[in-house]
Enzyme design. Structure first.
Site, PDB file in Angstrom:
ATOM      1  CE1 TYR A  36      30.148  34.873 -55.952  1.00 24.77           C
ATOM      2  CE2 TYR A  36      32.011  34.118 -54.646  1.00 24.77           C
ATOM      3  CZ  TYR A  36      31.455  35.036 -55.501  1.00 24.77           C
ATOM      4  OH  TYR A  36      32.177  36.122 -55.903  1.00 24.77           O
ATOM      5  CD  GLU A 114      19.772  38.602 -74.735  1.00 24.48           C
ATOM      6  OE1 GLU A 114      20.829  38.266 -74.176  1.00 24.48           O
ATOM      7  OE2 GLU A 114      19.672  39.596 -75.465  1.00 24.48           O
ATOM      8  CE  LYS A 116      23.304  35.845 -65.296  1.00 28.55           C
ATOM      9  NZ  LYS A 116      24.504  35.011 -65.067  1.00 28.55           N
ATOM     10  CG  ASP A 118      26.448  28.695 -65.244  1.00 23.58           C
ATOM     11  OD1 ASP A 118      27.120  29.723 -65.025  1.00 23.58           O
ATOM     12  OD2 ASP A 118      26.233  27.820 -64.399  1.00 23.58           O
ATOM     13  CE1 TYR A 226      26.780  39.167 -72.978  1.00 22.86           C
ATOM     14  CE2 TYR A 226      26.595  36.768 -72.962  1.00 22.86           C
ATOM     15  CZ  TYR A 226      27.202  37.934 -72.506  1.00 22.86           C
ATOM     16  OH  TYR A 226      28.206  37.863 -71.587  1.00 22.86           O
ATOM     17  CE  LYS A 315      21.800  33.356 -61.159  1.00 24.88           C
ATOM     18  NZ  LYS A 315      22.829  33.971 -60.337  1.00 24.88           N
ATOM     19  CB  CYS A 409      18.057  -8.010 -46.571  1.00 24.46           C
ATOM     20  SG  CYS A 409      16.623  -7.092 -47.186  1.00 24.46           S
ATOM     21  CB  CYS A 412      13.685 -10.226 -45.874  1.00 27.87           C
ATOM     22  SG  CYS A 412      15.148 -10.587 -46.852  1.00 27.87           S
ATOM     23  CB  CYS A 427      18.351  -8.434 -50.357  1.00 28.36           C
ATOM     24  SG  CYS A 427      17.221  -9.655 -49.669  1.00 28.36           S
ATOM     25  CB  CYS A 433      13.287  -9.902 -49.742  1.00 32.61           C
ATOM     26  SG  CYS A 433      13.529  -8.202 -49.239  1.00 32.61           S
TER      27      CYS A 433
HETATM   28  S1  IVH Z   1      24.362  40.764 -70.789  1.00 33.84           S
HETATM   29  C1  IVH Z   1      24.782  44.566 -70.123  1.00 33.84           C
HETATM   30  N1  IVH Z   1      23.243  38.533 -71.604  1.00 33.84           N
HETATM   31  O1  IVH Z   1      25.985  36.893 -67.095  1.00 33.84           O
HETATM   32  C2  IVH Z   1      24.930  43.374 -69.323  1.00 33.84           C
HETATM   33  N2  IVH Z   1      24.931  38.395 -69.952  1.00 33.84           N
HETATM   34  O2  IVH Z   1      25.825  38.299 -64.558  1.00 33.84           O
HETATM   35  C3  IVH Z   1      26.041  42.505 -69.742  1.00 33.84           C
HETATM   36  N3  IVH Z   1      25.472  36.123 -69.267  1.00 33.84           N
HETATM   37  O3  IVH Z   1      28.979  38.670 -67.445  1.00 33.84           O
HETATM   38  C4  IVH Z   1      25.715  41.078 -69.743  1.00 33.84           C
HETATM   39  N4  IVH Z   1      24.057  35.104 -70.594  1.00 33.84           N
HETATM   40  O4  IVH Z   1      28.805  36.326 -68.475  1.00 33.84           O
HETATM   41  C5  IVH Z   1      24.148  39.085 -70.778  1.00 33.84           C
HETATM   42  N5  IVH Z   1      22.215  36.643 -72.450  1.00 33.84           N
HETATM   43  C6  IVH Z   1      23.100  37.195 -71.641  1.00 33.84           C
HETATM   44  C7  IVH Z   1      23.923  36.428 -70.795  1.00 33.84           C
HETATM   45  C8  IVH Z   1      24.830  37.071 -69.954  1.00 33.84           C
HETATM   46  C9  IVH Z   1      24.985  34.944 -69.678  1.00 33.84           C
HETATM   47  C10 IVH Z   1      26.497  36.274 -68.231  1.00 33.84           C
HETATM   48  C11 IVH Z   1      27.667  37.105 -68.680  1.00 33.84           C
HETATM   49  C12 IVH Z   1      27.687  38.262 -67.741  1.00 33.84           C
HETATM   50  C13 IVH Z   1      26.984  37.711 -66.551  1.00 33.84           C
HETATM   51  C14 IVH Z   1      26.393  38.812 -65.715  1.00 33.84           C
END
Ligand code: IVH
Length: 669
Positions: A36, A114, A116, A118, A226, A315, A409, A412, A427, A433
């Site tokens: 994606y 921080e 990120k 998911d 966050y 990422k 197998c 053997c 086997c 074997c």
């Molecule tokens: S800050 C000012 N901090 O990532 C920017 N986003 O790709 C606003 N996300 O929509 C987002 N961990 O769903 C921020 N520590 C983090 C995050 C975080 C995950 C996600 C969030 C955001 C998306 C942006």
């Protein structure tokens, strides 16, 4: 030319729209995130090169998908932003340079780093300290009202604590499903014959998009905050990390891994640390986020379209990728199990190039609906063996071929059998074997078994292939000359191997039993058998019923042990090993209560020099002691090796007796 480009852009947009719908609305993605991302980047770069092709409805011009019709819409008072991505160190340094240029400074920038998460971004509004509304991000301007669902998440306060919070406080964070909760949820769904979720993110999304909050309440959701949105009155703090600390005091959860550092190099070090820790975290992350910490600087930097210039997502390499399944081979394991291995068109995933992945067994192949010729999703997470997750049905070619279990197998030629109710096919050749022989010898030589130093897997394969050894017993007839003549073997390594072989002849009954490689007999069971019987001849003579008297031995394991000792080739190997001089101490078992360390609990911590922790554990257990993983008031001794950490501290705190390695040795002798 122009027409062609326009067509290309339109097709890309349609694809992305379709994937958005599946991902955001239906929670049923059909391609991995990395694929994606690639489509999105392709569209972004085409649009960047040809701005005249950008349209309002392009997926690059909005953040997410439309809200579901059945939920009320919420207008965000401040838009919920997206983040730019960096996929490489270069892209990250380019970001840092842009920040320096715009702020017109050459000094190191303070960044808050921080994980990120998911999950799903949410905005939660508190008025006079009470939770009044919660919304999803939606398209960034308008989200869905999910107040009823957010209220069900225990860790979201319905009322803030303290008094110094502003009248209006909008906080933003990520709702996610911890890995453990996700696994449990899917397991339950499977038992009930219900649909399972593809990943924790989809499970969290599906849980939040429930019209009935009672369903959401049953789901193990979690949140970390966050950032902030609309806030009345004075700024909360001059820095981003100051803001987070502040809102934390009001009862809003902040990720404990967040750290403020100076300079982009320190950000990269943070990235490396978190990548290392990734598997151990109880939630999924797909990268880290760096945010310019100083809020005045954030303001100066401002925004580009819907993303801030002051923050970027760095990422991680994708853990899932698409590739072609070219063929399937069957690998034979120690106990004869045939494992289907996918031979793939090489693909870069999880930070390495992968060309083989496991398909586990025939049941899994059917469950995942995988054919040769399919485009498949391969997953490589951490140090786990790469696996084929599923196939992409849309991409199945007409001539895709069914995967069939071989009747003979592949190594053997013996018959392949599949016991009723068992997923694994085996086997039937046993130690005839060569594949099983190799694996059996590797197991025999392994650290937890006979611990033959210097005798690696590769070497064992060569020795078997070159007919130098047939069984583990033959290892002890190897000569210096034979070893030296092998490729990449020197005089010294050959000597070392012979010395290790000599050394391991003095062993313990439990190690020896474990080393035999009886199905389902691990270290713990081997130890129990040794302690229960004391003599190998008694274990060999025991009936299936008698064996079940041993702790931890059930009917299946008892059957495996019993039949192992009824096969002549196994008995021959045991005899041959004894002839080669393998010895161990044998004695009538003492009643548990008579053992010298009966009733005492030990905890081992730090690195021991003279023996491994496993050995120390086994020896302590043989003397009747219990070995536990954590220190409590009930602990009698903590054995502290080198670099002992928190367990040692805990022991000192609780006044538990601490032994050095020397002290332990004395006790054992
Ligand atoms: S800050 C000012 N901090 O990532 C920017 N986003 O790709 C606003 N996300 O929509 C987002 N961990 O769903 C921020 N520590 C983090 C995050 C975080 C995950 C996600 C969030 C955001 C998306 C942006």
């Amino acid at each position: 030319m122009k027409d062609n480009l326009e067509k290309q852009v339109t097709i890309l947009r349609q694809q992305i729209h379709a994937h958005n719908h599946r991902y955001y609305v239906l929670d049923e993605p059909t391609i991995p995130d990395s694929e994606y991302d690639r489509l999105m980047r392709e569209l972004q770069s085409l649009e960047a090169a040809h701005p005249e092709l950008v349209t309002q409805d392009s997926p690059t011009q909005r953040v997410g998908a439309e809200p579901l019709k059945s939920f009320n819409q919420v207008q965000h008072s401040l838009p919920m932003l997206s983040l730019g991505n960096a996929f490489s160190s270069q892209e990250l340094h380019a970001f840092d340079k842009r920040v320096h240029d715009r702020l017109d400074t050459s000094l190191d920038i303070s960044y808050t780093c921080e994980p990120k998460l998911d999950g799903l971004a949410v905005s939660i509004r508190y008025e006079k300290g009470y939770l009044v509304q919660a919304a999803t991000r939606g398209d960034g301007q308008t989200g869905e009202d999910i107040t009823h669902n957010i209220r069900t998440i225990d860790m979201v306060p319905l009322q803030l604590i303290g008094r110094d919070f502003p009248d209006v406080l909008e906080v933003r964070g990520e709702v996610f499903m911890p890995k453990a909760g996700f696994t449990a949820l899917n397991k339950k769904a499977e038992q009930l014959g219900e649909k399972t979720f593809a990943n924790p993110r989809n499970a969290a999304a599906g849980s939040l998009r429930q019209l009935d909050p009672r369903v959401t309440a049953q789901r193990p959701l979690a949140i970390y905050f966050y950032g902030i949105g609309d806030v009345s009155g004075e700024p909360l703090a001059p820095s981003h990390h100051g803001v987070l600390q502040k809102i934390q005091t009001w009862g809003l959860r902040i990720n404990p891994e967040i750290k403020t550092v100076k300079g982009i190099k320190a950000c990269e070090a943070y990235y490396a640390d978190i990548l290392q820790a990734r598997e151990k975290l109880d939630y999924e992350i797909d990268g880290v986020v760096y945010k310019v910490d100083d809020l005045a600087s954030q303001e100066t930097l401002g925004f580009v379209s819907r993303a801030p210039r002051f923050a970027i997502a760095h990422k991680f390499p994708a853990q899932e990728e698409l590739t072609l399944l070219e063929s399937v081979d069957f690998q034979v394991g120690r106990t004869g199990t045939l494992t289907p291995v996918a031979r793939l068109q090489p693909v870069f995933v999880g930070g390495v190039t992968v060309s083989n992945a496991t398909l586990h067994n025939m049941d899994e192949i059917i469950r995942k609906d995988v054919l040769i010729g399919d485009t498949v999703i391969v997953r490589r997470a951490g140090d786990v063996i790469p696996e084929v997750v599923s196939s992409i049905l849309d991409k199945r070619p007409k001539d895709a071929k069914k995967i069939t279990l071989p009747k003979a197998c592949p190594v053997c030629g013996s018959d392949v059998l599949r016991a009723k109710g068992e997923a694994a096919a085996r086997c039937s050749g046993g130690l005839y074997c060569p594949a099983q022989r190799k694996e059996a010898i590797k197991h025999f030589a392994a650290r937890k078994a006979m611990d033959i130093d210097g005798l690696g897997d590769k070497l064992i394969e060569i020795l078997v292939d070159e007919n130098k050894i047939q069984s583990a017993a033959d290892l002890f007839s190897l000569t210096q000359e034979q070893l030296e003549n092998l490729e990449r073997m020197g005089e010294k390594s050959a000597k070392n191997i012979l010395a290790s072989l000599e050394k391991c002849k003095q062993t313990t009954l439990s190690r020896f039993i474990y080393a035999l490689g009886i199905r389902e007999v691990g270290e713990a069971t081997a130890l129990n058998l040794a302690q229960h019987y004391g003599f190998i001849k008694d274990i060999m003579a025991a009936s299936v019923d008698e064996l079940q008297q041993v702790s931890d031995v059930g009917p299946i394991v008892a059957q495996h042990i019993h039949s192992f000792f009824r096969q002549s080739h196994n008995l021959e190997i045991i005899e041959a090993l004894k002839k080669q001089g393998l010895t161990w101490h044998e004695a009538a078992p003492r009643a548990q209560g008579d053992l010298p360390l009966a009733g005492k609990t030990f905890v081992l911590t730090g690195t021991l020099q003279g023996l491994s922790r496993q050995e120390a554990k086994a020896q302590l257990q043989a003397l009747g002691a219990k070995v536990s993983g954590s220190v409590s008031k009930k602990t009698d001794y903590v054995v502290a090796g080198e670099a002992a950490g928190s367990k040692l501290e805990k022991a000192q705190e609780l006044g538990v007796e601490v032994l050095t390695e020397d002290g332990l040795q004395k006790l054992l002798s």
